[in-house]
Design an enzyme around this catalytic site. Structure first.
Site: not given
Lengths: 444, 444
Positions: B23, B34, B40, B44, B423, B431
């Site tokens: 960029r 790699e 990329s 997870c 809420y 609460w």
């Protein structure tokens, strides 16, 4: 002598106040006057009761009058309307609405928690409903169960109008929604309104914006007239908003502010030092602008009730104000906001910029990931984040509160971009929508 | 002369760095080495691919090597291992793992994003799996598809061990989970560990804590031996954590810190000013304590990769550190934390107190409301909130980030109790659990 606290209004603010007083003063006499049959309930749940998602209206009740009487030793009078406050003699005059019996009750400290009253867009009485308290909700539900109406005109597309439109659609009714402004959910910015309107239309709600609608009664039917159009409906829900219930302060030194709601200091004390006020009858300070605004909300009612109760019984708590954080459910969408909208911000802060972004609620590959649209309002001059609005099918709920916390802490974009937010594919993409919105704004 | 950037490692940190460089420098030469086939991707997500919730491993990939080559003009070499960095000649030596071809590549700026490597609890090789990168995940999935094993021993009850235990149960296997510490999920506080253990047991995971397990090979089977117990399993998942991959820095001036990970300044520059480092190979500062810690996470990898790329190409961004905010999914539960745990906090801050509370994720009457257990760690001396941990079936996800923001802003309990959070019965009780936890702590 035993100290006497009188609380006028038994909903969130009033019962929170009474409870705090009891905690702090185990032996004081505490009297609550409530004009309806119910105290301490979640009125925000009424649309879900109307839709049938919640079957039993009693489940909206947190504690019953009996609980307050027996466990907390609070003298709760239901169906009892306070008609007058005499500040010189420190008494209130109340009337039992069932028996007509009059009550004269003295007080040392008074908590005004009279709440709000629905504004009226429609003068018609028959088959026009306004839903403010649980009794109103039960009345409407009884009408729906008995008459099984097919067509409804909903006036007003704020939170109540939208949530009730959804409830009526769930019951299979035809819903005609009228909004006098040029867009639905006008308390949000335009970009959000557009997305919400799409959702309404795709759920077969007929939406009429910028429309002055008038109604005429015709035997059992009501005719909605607008733009040379005439639509027959069975009933009308008048949901154009709420104004503070302040009639009782006539003849007292208590003042209303420019919003028309009761004016209080940051300890929630009125101009009469023996009288505190809380909940939907008061105006509150906007944390960012310092201006007084009227924004009736359950969260604020609970907080201000708590603080009014503490301070009335000798404590010293400050209510700092609100950011206007709010969220509504519209069919499969949640729309949420906090802080200032674009127009509000531009009136007060110089050099306001906005940035919109769309990202996913979970990792792109995780089942149930949905788009979240975010609009960020910030000061280009110093980078301070002034407002955020989000809309989407998933993950909007508590994400808006990250922004509420950011804005409360008066963070700038740069600072906020450094937040360490949680990540697991099942709850967020690796760049959370909150951070993505902030980073995009930083690139301006 | 054209500037040359070399990035070692093509996962989150490396590709974020390469993208930022592109960029900022449209004409520079950017080379990424790699060692696996993939760049990329969201590692997870691997447990969800193992469980079958995500069918196609390619869906974990954000961008392919081809995308980077064609659209971003980044020279991505996959299956290419960097074997040596020569800082005197500013070159790296790499080898194509398929062809054996050697590459000598010069650089002006180097980004070290070598990531982490699984620690080894088990010396056995056959049918012992370690899952770190997408290739590991695909290898394991192929094994599962081919052999259809019935019984697995999982070693380690951190995030990976727990998420994989769930995946294996979803595939119908018997799961034996071994944790050498006295409780599962030991990076959380004890109260959370207990709730998580219950969830594991109710999902028929056999949990063994405080156990030194040894394994013996027996033809096609593996025997897990512990406490005079012998359990036969088909395979082992060794998931005892990750250590930084730092072999390459031998012979350079780059240093490791006391955690064993690469030491960088807050611009993510190593001791060699031409070399920046990011992702799971570096140690980072804990925002509250100022201490360097090793806490490999996808969010941090993305952030540090981005900043290393910006700074390597002449920019000036600061990485301020982490709060250790993290969340894991364990069957129907999410467990999340931010800031310091009780023991960590007590080592550093005087007068640390904790408060636990249980509240609901939504209004009590709203369908799907679930309990959230919250533990708050704070300084009794000045009220500063130091840490929070939450566990529950609903609404934990982004609520922990409200605490992450509170802690980042160094708020005290009193201040945080004034937050204006959203809420609606469908997303919170009036609460919010966050405010309830704070208010309860304030009452101490």
């Amino acid at each position: 002598m035993e100290k006497i606290y009188v609380v006028i209004g038994g909903c969130a603010a009033g019962m929170s106040a009474a409870t705090q007083i009891r905690r702090r003063e185990p032996n004081a006499k505490i009297v609550v006057f409530e004009k309806t049959k119910f105290v301490s309930y979640g009125s925000c749940g009424i649309p879900f009761y109307i839709s049938g998602e919640i079957k039993d209206p009693n489940s909206l009740i947190v504690y019953t009058p009996e609980h307050f009487r027996k466990v907390r030793k609070i003298d709760v009078y239901t169906q009892t309307l306070v008609e007058k406050i005499n500040t010189s003699t420190k008494t209130v005059e109340a009337k039992n609405l069932e028996t007509g019996e009059k009550i004269l009750q003295e007080y040392h400290r008074l908590i005004l928690a009279t709440g709000g009253t629905p504004k009226r867009a429609v003068p018609l009485k028959k088959n026009v409903f306004r839903v403010r308290n649980l009794e109103d909700g039960i009345n409407l539900k009884n009408y729906l169960n008995e008459k099984i109406p097919k067509r409804v005109a909903v006036i007003g597309s704020g939170f109540l109008g939208l949530e009730m439109s959804e409830a009526f659609r769930k019951l299979g009714m035809q819903v005609f929604l009228f909004e006098k402004m040029s867009r639905v959910l006008p308390q949000f910015d335009e970009e959000i309104s557009k997305i919400v309107e799409k959702e309404l239309i795709s759920n077969n709600v007929s939406v009429f914006k910028g429309v002055a609608v008038e109604f005429a009664s015709e035997s059992e039917k009501i005719i909605a007239n607008f733009n040379n159009t005439h639509i027959e409906v069975d009933f009308v829900l008048d949901a154009v908003g709420v104004s503070p219930e302040v009639e009782l302060i006539n003849g007292t030194s208590i003042e209303t502010g420019k919003t028309g709601a009761v004016s209080v200091n940051d300890r929630l004390q009125t101009a009469d030092p023996s009288i505190f006020a809380a909940g939907d009858c008061i105006e509150v300070k906007h944390i960012l602008t310092g201006e007084k605004i009227y924004i009736p909300q359950g969260t604020t009612a609970n907080k201000t009730g708590r603080i009014a109760g503490i301070n009335a019984s000798g404590g010293s708590e400050i209510f700092e104000g609100v950011l206007g954080t709010s969220i509504t459910k519209v069919f499969s969408l949640h729309a949420a906001k906090t802080g200032l909208g674009e127009e509000e911000a531009k009136k007060i802060f110089p050099d306001v910029e906005v940035e919109t972004s769309t990202s996913l609620s979970k990792a792109h590959y995780y089942p149930g990931a949905e788009k979240i649209f975010t609009k960020l309002i910030f000061s280009k001059a110093n980078g301070q984040i002034l407002g955020a609005q989000m809309v989407g099918k998933d993950g909007v709920g508590k994400r808006i509160d990250i922004f509420a916390t950011i804005i409360y802490a008066k963070m700038q974009l740069k600072e906020a971009s450094r937040l360490d937010l949680s990540y697991n594919p099942s709850v967020a993409p690796v760049w959370d929508p909150v951070l993505r919105a902030i980073n995009k704004a930083l690139q301006q």
